[in-house]
Design a protein around this motif. Structure first.
Motif, short mmCIF file in Angstrom:
data_model
loop_
_atom_site.label_atom_id
_atom_site.label_comp_id
_atom_site.label_asym_id
_atom_site.label_seq_id
_atom_site.Cartn_x
_atom_site.Cartn_y
_atom_site.Cartn_z
N UNK A 1 2.87 3.37 -24.74
CA UNK A 1 2.68 4.80 -24.92
C UNK A 1 3.98 5.49 -24.55
N UNK A 2 4.11 6.74 -24.99
CA UNK A 2 5.35 7.49 -24.77
C UNK A 2 5.42 8.02 -23.34
N UNK A 3 6.62 8.01 -22.77
CA UNK A 3 6.85 8.65 -21.47
C UNK A 3 6.80 10.16 -21.66
N UNK A 4 6.02 10.83 -20.85
CA UNK A 4 5.85 12.27 -20.99
C UNK A 4 6.88 13.06 -20.19
N UNK A 5 7.18 12.60 -18.96
CA UNK A 5 8.12 13.31 -18.09
C UNK A 5 9.12 12.30 -17.55
N UNK A 6 10.39 12.66 -17.57
CA UNK A 6 11.44 11.77 -17.07
C UNK A 6 11.48 11.82 -15.54
N UNK A 7 10.73 10.90 -14.93
CA UNK A 7 10.71 10.81 -13.46
C UNK A 7 11.47 9.59 -12.95
N UNK A 8 11.63 8.57 -13.79
CA UNK A 8 12.27 7.34 -13.34
C UNK A 8 11.32 6.32 -12.77
N UNK A 9 10.05 6.73 -12.55
CA UNK A 9 9.05 5.77 -12.07
C UNK A 9 7.91 5.70 -13.07
N UNK A 10 7.11 4.67 -12.95
CA UNK A 10 5.98 4.49 -13.84
C UNK A 10 4.96 5.63 -13.64
N UNK A 11 4.42 6.14 -14.74
CA UNK A 11 3.48 7.25 -14.67
C UNK A 11 2.28 6.94 -13.79
N UNK A 12 1.87 5.67 -13.74
CA UNK A 12 0.69 5.29 -12.99
C UNK A 12 0.86 5.41 -11.48
N UNK A 13 2.10 5.56 -10.99
CA UNK A 13 2.28 5.74 -9.54
C UNK A 13 2.80 7.13 -9.20
N UNK A 14 2.88 8.02 -10.20
CA UNK A 14 3.40 9.36 -9.92
C UNK A 14 2.51 10.14 -8.96
N UNK A 15 1.20 10.03 -9.13
CA UNK A 15 0.30 10.79 -8.25
C UNK A 15 0.48 10.39 -6.80
N UNK A 16 0.64 9.09 -6.56
CA UNK A 16 0.73 8.59 -5.19
C UNK A 16 2.01 9.02 -4.50
N UNK A 17 3.14 9.01 -5.24
CA UNK A 17 4.42 9.24 -4.58
C UNK A 17 5.04 10.61 -4.88
N UNK A 18 4.53 11.30 -5.89
CA UNK A 18 5.10 12.60 -6.23
C UNK A 18 4.09 13.72 -6.11
N UNK A 19 2.92 13.50 -6.61
CA UNK A 19 1.91 14.54 -6.65
C UNK A 19 2.03 15.37 -7.90
N UNK A 20 0.90 15.87 -8.39
CA UNK A 20 0.88 16.61 -9.65
C UNK A 20 1.72 17.87 -9.58
N UNK A 21 1.68 18.58 -8.45
CA UNK A 21 2.44 19.82 -8.32
C UNK A 21 3.93 19.57 -8.47
N UNK A 22 4.44 18.49 -7.87
CA UNK A 22 5.87 18.17 -7.97
C UNK A 22 6.24 17.83 -9.41
N UNK A 23 5.45 16.99 -10.06
CA UNK A 23 5.73 16.60 -11.44
C UNK A 23 5.73 17.82 -12.36
N UNK A 24 4.79 18.74 -12.12
CA UNK A 24 4.70 19.94 -12.96
C UNK A 24 5.94 20.82 -12.85
N UNK A 25 6.69 20.72 -11.75
CA UNK A 25 7.88 21.54 -11.58
C UNK A 25 9.11 20.96 -12.29
N UNK A 26 9.07 19.68 -12.64
CA UNK A 26 10.24 19.02 -13.20
C UNK A 26 10.55 19.54 -14.61
N UNK A 27 11.79 19.28 -15.05
CA UNK A 27 12.20 19.65 -16.41
C UNK A 27 11.36 18.85 -17.40
N UNK A 28 10.76 19.55 -18.37
CA UNK A 28 10.01 18.88 -19.43
C UNK A 28 10.88 18.79 -20.67
#
Length: 601
Positions: free
Chosen positions: A348-375
């Motif tokens: 599947x396509x990467x939605x946000x360029x975080x550098x980590x796997x999407x499946x661990x974003x909630x644990x280490x970043x949190x939704x609020x942090x991801x929502x602030x990043x450049x889309x």
């Protein structure tokens, strides 16, 4: 399906004209002729046939883990005993060690006395220490380890420089079978006697040149897994159950045949569809009509790796952040993913360029942090791409972008030659050329990783974490499987791909410009610090800083989130269920086989 499979092994073992040396040197055509008629419908199911994903032929790989040139990365998972595994919920398990305990900055690892190599040499704590110390000696200043100590023959203590998080300490505690002491003790002793950086460098140079080819690996008995290699050539490997292995009584499979899943080897896809493999890739819904009914999906691992395009900042155009942003805006990631899935990949396509796997974003970043990043655009946005190029001072003349210095772009894009990598990369380069960024794709065969290691590219396809690991330190591993920044002790201003050791990112998460409130960071040092983080809070803090850097600077474009799984012949074999065996692990199918959890039914 299984006609005379066992006879294949008997023919090779019982006939002098098919001795190991003759078989090793045989061509694929010779082997095909020899084995003609040996695959087809008998009730003898003592042999299990499979293929390893992305594997180079065994005649083209070697087993020195410090020599990246053709290291047997995927092939070795069948022949080197796994010692420790991480799971998707963050836990760690082991069927190998007696115990792994963490106390502050010390990790104590206790071995069982039941393990040995195929040659009969016991696997002891010394094997572990030698391997771990060789890694540390290559860059002791940057290593998170102070050192390692032998407590006794079956206990080793690894000592971090600072207190370490138990999660990280346990996740990093695997090892001990990839570097037999009988081979690598001399390098360890040379490092101990080196007496300084220049002396260590001389040892490292020798170590990186040394190879252990598959023939030596087999004849010297350096393997340690449940099935021992008997014969091999460029097209396949035959191995028989090693009766001295602690798990030998857990399966009735007596022999396995393993084929490399590469274009230059056996046509694996046709074997899958012809019902000639007992374990194969996960079958997608679109592929289902082409596969036999007895081949059923066993397990899908929904947390696998990612794939990326590394951007080499030594190229004058790629050194410009606005050009990197133009590239991600100009490409249509869903089209690239479609090209990958057409080869059978679960992606599947990467939605946000975080550098980590999407499946661990909630644990280490949190939704609020991801929502602030450049889309950045996921689908192609030519308007945004044009704006980024113009921000960099480029102009488009006759369909080609020209820099302020009057230079057109010239990107060499390299990829592995396997269709699952080359086909999506062709789409990627087509998008760049259509936008006016000149890109020439080069598909590289068996020397691909050597080519990458020598940084002979402008853009390179690469795995983003070669295996499924569920911790940010794997994605920020500071090598080409992670996000390479370079050796923190280098005298250079940049790492090998031009990433500066000191750079600025905005203070505000998601800001597109640094403005007046830049924060200076050292990505290479942060990656070292992440591996030795002493608490979950520190892990999250470092991870978020690295994610903000990736999102702002785009050192790579992580375009693909990959899942994997496996299917098997349920008519002739019993496979474990998730209730019986934890399959949320790297290489769940091969590990189930090598753990003795697959048997005839």
């Amino acid at each position: 399906m299984h006609a005379n499979r066992y006879l294949v092994g008997k023919m090779i073992n019982d006939h002098s004209h098919l001795s190991r040396r003759n078989f090793v040197g045989a061509s694929a055509g010779t082997l095909a002729a020899t084995l003609a008629g040996c695959v087809g419908g008998s009730d003898n199911n003592t042999e299990f046939v499979t293929a390893f994903e992305g594997g180079r032929p065994p005649t083209e790989v070697q087993f020195n883990p410090w020599n990246a040139s053709n290291y047997a990365q995927t092939y070795s998972i069948y022949w080197l005993q796994e010692t420790l595994v991480t799971h998707s919920d963050g836990t760690v398990s082991t069927d190998f060690f007696e115990n792994v305990s963490v106390d502050g900055n010390e990790v104590t690892i206790e071995f069982s006395d039941q393990w040995s190599y195929w040659n009969g040499n016991d696997i002891t704590a010394e094997d572990y220490l030698i391997s771990a110390e060789i890694w540390r000696y290559q860059n002791p200043e940057a290593s998170p380890f102070e050192g390692h100590e032998l407590v006794d023959d079956y206990t080793v203590k690894r000592i971090y420089k600072d207190e370490v998080s138990p999660v990280i300490a346990r996740s990093n505690a695997g090892g001990g079978t990839t570097a037999p002491k009988s081979v690598f003790r001399e390098y360890y002793e040379r490092y101990e006697d080196a007496g300084g950086e220049s002396g260590r460098q001389a040892v490292t140079e020798d170590l990186l040149q040394m190879t252990i080819d598959t023939e030596e690996f087999v004849e010297e008995g350096y393997g340690s897994s449940l099935f021992r290699i008997e014969d091999f050539n460029s097209s396949e490997t035959l191995a028989t159950k090693w009766e001295d292995h602690p798990w030998a009584d857990e399966t009735d499979i007596e022999q396995i045949r393993v084929l490399p899943n590469v274009e230059s080897g056996t046509q694996v896809e046709q074997l899958e569809k012809s019902n000639e493999l007992d374990m194969t890739q996960y079958i997608t819904e679109s592929q289902r009509p082409e596969y036999p009914d007895n081949i059923e999906n066993i397990y899908e691992l929904s947390h696998y790796n990612c794939q990326k395009y590394m951007l080499n900042w030594n190229n004058e155009h790629l050194a410009n952040r606005s050009v990197r942003r133009a590239i991600i805006s100009a490409i249509d990631i869903p089209s690239i993913i479609d090209a990958a899935t057409q080869t059978g990949m679960l992606a599947s396509a990467t939605e946000v360029q975080t550098g980590i796997r999407e499946t661990i974003e909630d644990q280490y970043l949190g939704e609020d942090f991801v929502d602030q990043l450049i889309n950045y655009p996921v689908e192609a946005d030519e308007e945004a791409a044009i704006a980024h190029m113009e921000d960099a001072g480029y102009s488009r003349e006759d369909g080609e972008w020209v820099s302020p210095d009057g230079n057109t772009t010239d990107f060499t894009v390299i990829t592995q030659s396997a269709v699952s990598q080359s086909q999506p990369t062709k789409v990627f380069t087509d998008h760049l050329n259509e936008f006016g960024l000149n890109a020439e794709m080069e598909a590289v065969g068996q020397d691909y990783y050597s080519r990458v290691q020598e940084w002979e590219f402008d853009i390179a396809w690469m795995w983003h974490v070669a295996l499924p690991y569920w911790h940010p330190m794997a994605y920020f591993s500071n090598n080409f499987y992670g996000l390479l920044a370079g050796d923190v002790n280098s005298d250079s201003d940049t790492g090998p791909t031009g990433v500066p050791f000191s750079l600025e990112i905005p203070e505000e998460v998601g800001a597109r410009e640094i403005g007046n409130n830049g924060v200076e960071i050292n990505p290479a040092q942060l990656m070292v610090d992440l591996e030795a983080a002493s608490s979950e809070e520190e892990t999250i803090e470092i991870t978020r800083t690295l994610v903000q850097w990736v999102n702002f600077d785009l050192p790579a474009i992580i375009h693909l989130q990959e899942n994997r799984g496996f299917a098997g012949d349920v008519e002739n074999f019993d496979f474990p269920s998730e209730d019986e065996f934890r399959m949320d692990r790297p290489n769940p199918g091969p590990y189930a086989l090598m753990r003795g959890r697959i048997s005839t039914n």
